[in-house]
Design an enzyme around this catalytic site. Structure first.
Site, short mmCIF file in Angstrom:
data_model
loop_
_atom_site.label_atom_id
_atom_site.label_comp_id
_atom_site.label_asym_id
_atom_site.label_seq_id
_atom_site.Cartn_x
_atom_site.Cartn_y
_atom_site.Cartn_z
N TYR A 145 24.77 5.78 -17.49
CA TYR A 145 25.29 4.43 -18.37
C TYR A 145 24.99 3.32 -17.91
CZ TYR A 145 28.71 0.90 -20.12
OH TYR A 145 28.96 0.40 -20.80
N GLN A 209 35.45 4.11 -21.83
CA GLN A 209 35.39 5.33 -23.30
C GLN A 209 33.53 6.23 -22.53
OE1 GLN A 209 35.26 2.24 -24.21
NE2 GLN A 209 33.95 1.79 -25.52
N ASN A 238 30.93 -3.76 -16.13
CA ASN A 238 32.02 -5.09 -15.74
C ASN A 238 33.32 -3.34 -15.00
OD1 ASN A 238 33.17 -3.04 -17.83
ND2 ASN A 238 32.86 -4.41 -19.51
N THR A 261 27.82 -8.06 -10.63
CA THR A 261 26.48 -8.36 -10.02
C THR A 261 26.79 -9.81 -8.60
OG1 THR A 261 24.95 -8.88 -9.66
CG2 THR A 261 25.58 -9.72 -10.86
N GLN A 283 20.91 -14.40 -11.02
CA GLN A 283 22.08 -13.41 -10.40
C GLN A 283 23.40 -14.21 -11.23
OE1 GLN A 283 21.69 -10.21 -9.50
NE2 GLN A 283 19.68 -11.16 -9.00
N HIS A 286 24.19 -13.14 -14.77
CA HIS A 286 24.53 -12.40 -15.53
C HIS A 286 25.60 -12.35 -16.37
CE1 HIS A 286 22.08 -9.02 -14.29
NE2 HIS A 286 20.88 -9.77 -13.32
N GLU A 352 26.51 -6.83 -2.11
CA GLU A 352 25.04 -6.07 -3.27
C GLU A 352 24.57 -6.08 -2.66
OE1 GLU A 352 24.19 -5.03 -7.94
OE2 GLU A 352 25.44 -6.84 -7.39
N HIS A 353 23.61 -7.27 -2.88
CA HIS A 353 22.30 -8.13 -2.69
C HIS A 353 22.65 -9.09 -1.78
CE1 HIS A 353 22.45 -7.72 -7.73
NE2 HIS A 353 21.74 -6.91 -7.16
N ASP A 386 14.85 -6.20 -9.20
CA ASP A 386 15.89 -5.84 -10.42
C ASP A 386 14.93 -5.14 -11.45
OD1 ASP A 386 18.07 -6.59 -9.59
OD2 ASP A 386 18.30 -8.55 -10.79
N GLU A 440 44.10 29.35 17.46
CA GLU A 440 44.78 28.22 16.20
C GLU A 440 45.56 28.93 15.89
OE1 GLU A 440 41.63 26.81 13.78
OE2 GLU A 440 40.69 25.62 14.75
N HIS A 445 41.78 35.73 11.01
CA HIS A 445 40.20 35.34 11.37
C HIS A 445 39.48 36.14 11.92
CE1 HIS A 445 41.98 31.47 8.96
NE2 HIS A 445 40.31 30.87 9.18
#
Length: 458
Positions: A145, A209, A238, A261, A283, A286, A352-353, A386, A440, A445
């Site tokens: 995406y 979507q 977003n 961001t 930043q 954005h 994030e940064h 970036d 067990e 087993h």
């Protein structure tokens, strides 16, 4: 390097960059997490209901629902969202040569770094005839995406596609929001970047979507072919995109919840205020919801940065957007007692940064535990990451860097363990298996082992 700003800010352009003072407070990790600036408006919780409705509509009505959502959110009428091959070719042909050269250099650097990330397969011999291996195998198909909205992100095409190709993924689909001004197709620079990388399956689908369509697939119609479901969905977006990724996780793999961001800068009195302000603004442009946070023990630096923000924000192209982001509850100065509390605040924020502008910045960076990416010193701004550092800019946000990683080659790989024992090697551990299975209370087993050795003492 020093950037000087000479014009005073007027009250109309002043930035309300708030202060959070944690000095003298012996805060726990939970206390620091509660204290650092965070967005207080739209949250995942109140986005979830809307996203669930979108996912349900796409699953139930496929391309019909996608067309309705494109009209509602993007003002675009669609019969089918697949981008024609001729539109891809045309976008690349018309691409500004300077932009093409920049994209090619970004691709080159990203490929070098991605190729170096691929982990090696491992064979471990635990005894004669006892071999256990770990093989890294790419997923078959991914959905990537690339956001639209207030800016154009061909760089995000590179950041998504290059590591997928380096991992060996054979089927790649890409989605980006339709743009009314470009005939309902994604921005032509997005299409050109995809064409440069050899990606031909591109869809004009935006938002939650797109994530739903990738996760569940969409059946073919008279208007066009099916969109086959994918194994992994990656890419920033977003809060609705991030929420959709969270909701489909488990149906598909995701990279991280990469939402709006954010940048944090850990700085001391040695930092240059103009550089700090420029990076915070970079930043903030954005999105009005972008977060810009300065963590420092220097009141003088904080004051100088505020003055720079007023001047530089007034001069930048997206001034209104920048001022809104810098004045929001998600942005501000965190005043700390010193370096130790500053590092603790960075780990609590899990940016994030994260930029380090302190004395001995490399040593300080090595002590950070939680961050999507760390940028060290005056000449490693987030803008470098970036576009052209070679690193990846699809990174975890909203504190999720405390437990998740940025997009990389391993996002598109699975570690498959292979067990290959001979008869003698199994016999050597058979009694241990039987004893553990009895401990067990799972005796079958053990029986699955002893049946292979008829006549042997149990």
């Amino acid at each position: 390097m020093t950037i000087s700003s000479e014009l005073p800010a007027t009250p109309a352009t002043a930035v309300n960059f708030r202060t959070v003072d944690v000095r003298g407070r012996n805060l726990t990790l939970a206390g620091l997490r509660a204290a650092v600036p965070r967005a207080q408006g739209q949250t995942v919780a109140n986005a979830e209901e809307k996203v669930l409705d979108i996912i349900g509509a796409v699953r139930a009505r496929g391309f019909e629902a996608l067309a309705e959502l494109a009209l509602r959110f993007d003002g675009v009428e669609q019969s089918h969202p697949r981008v024609p091959a001729e539109a891809m070719d045309s976008a690349l042909e018309k691409l500004d040569p300077a932009v093409r050269k920049a994209l090619e250099e970004s691709i080159r650097r990203a490929r070098i770094f991605a190729d170096g990330q691929r982990p090696r397969n491992v064979d471990v011999e635990l005894g004669d005839g006892a071999l256990v291996s770990q093989n890294w195998v790419p997923v078959a198909r991914v959905g990537l995406y690339v956001p639209g909205g207030l800016a154009v992100y061909p760089s995000s095409v590179i950041m998504n596609v290059v590591p997928a190709l380096a991992a060996g993924v054979e089927s790649i689909a890409l989605a980006s929001p339709p743009q009314k001004e470009f005939g309902g197709l994604p921005h032509p620079t997005i299409l050109a970047a995809a064409a440069l990388l050899g990606i031909t399956e591109v869809y004009a689908i935006g938002g939650a979507q797109a994530i739903a369509a990738f996760a569940y697939g969409v059946d073919a119609t008279e208007a066009g072919p099916a969109l086959e479901p994918v194994d992994v969905v990656t890419g920033p977006g977003n809060i609705f995109v991030a929420t959709a990724k969270r909701l489909v996780k488990g149906v598909v793999g995701i990279d991280s919840e990469a939402g709006t961001t954010e940048i944090a800068i850990l700085a001391d009195a040695t930092a240059q205020p103009a550089l700090v302000a420029a990076d915070l603004i970079s930043q903030a442009e954005h999105d009005p919801q972008a977060a810009s946070v300065l963590i420092t023990d220097s009141e003088d630096l904080a004051a100088a940065v505020r003055a720079e923000l007023d001047v530089q924000a007034a001069a930048t192209k997206h001034s209104g957007r920048v001022r809104e982001a810098l004045s929001g509850p998600q942005s501000g100065v965190v005043l700390v007692d010193g370096l130790e509390q500053g590092i603790a605040a960075c780990d609590a924020y899990a940016a994030e940064h994260l930029e380090i502008m302190t004395r001995d910045a490399s040593a300080v960076a090595a002590r950070i535990r939680n961050a999507g990416a760390i940028f060290v010193g005056d000449y490693s701004p987030v803008s470098l990451g970036d576009y052209c550092a070679g690193s990846n800019h699809v990174l975890p946000t909203s504190g999720t860097a405390a437990f998740s990683s940025g997009l990389n080659v391993t996002t598109f790989l699975r570690a498959i363990q292979v067990v290959n024992y001979s008869r003698d090697a199994l016999a050597e551990v058979s009694s241990h298996i039987v004893n553990l299975s009895r401990a067990e209370d799972l005796p079958a087993h053990g029986d699955a082992v002893t049946v292979r050795f008829p006549g042997a003492a149990s």
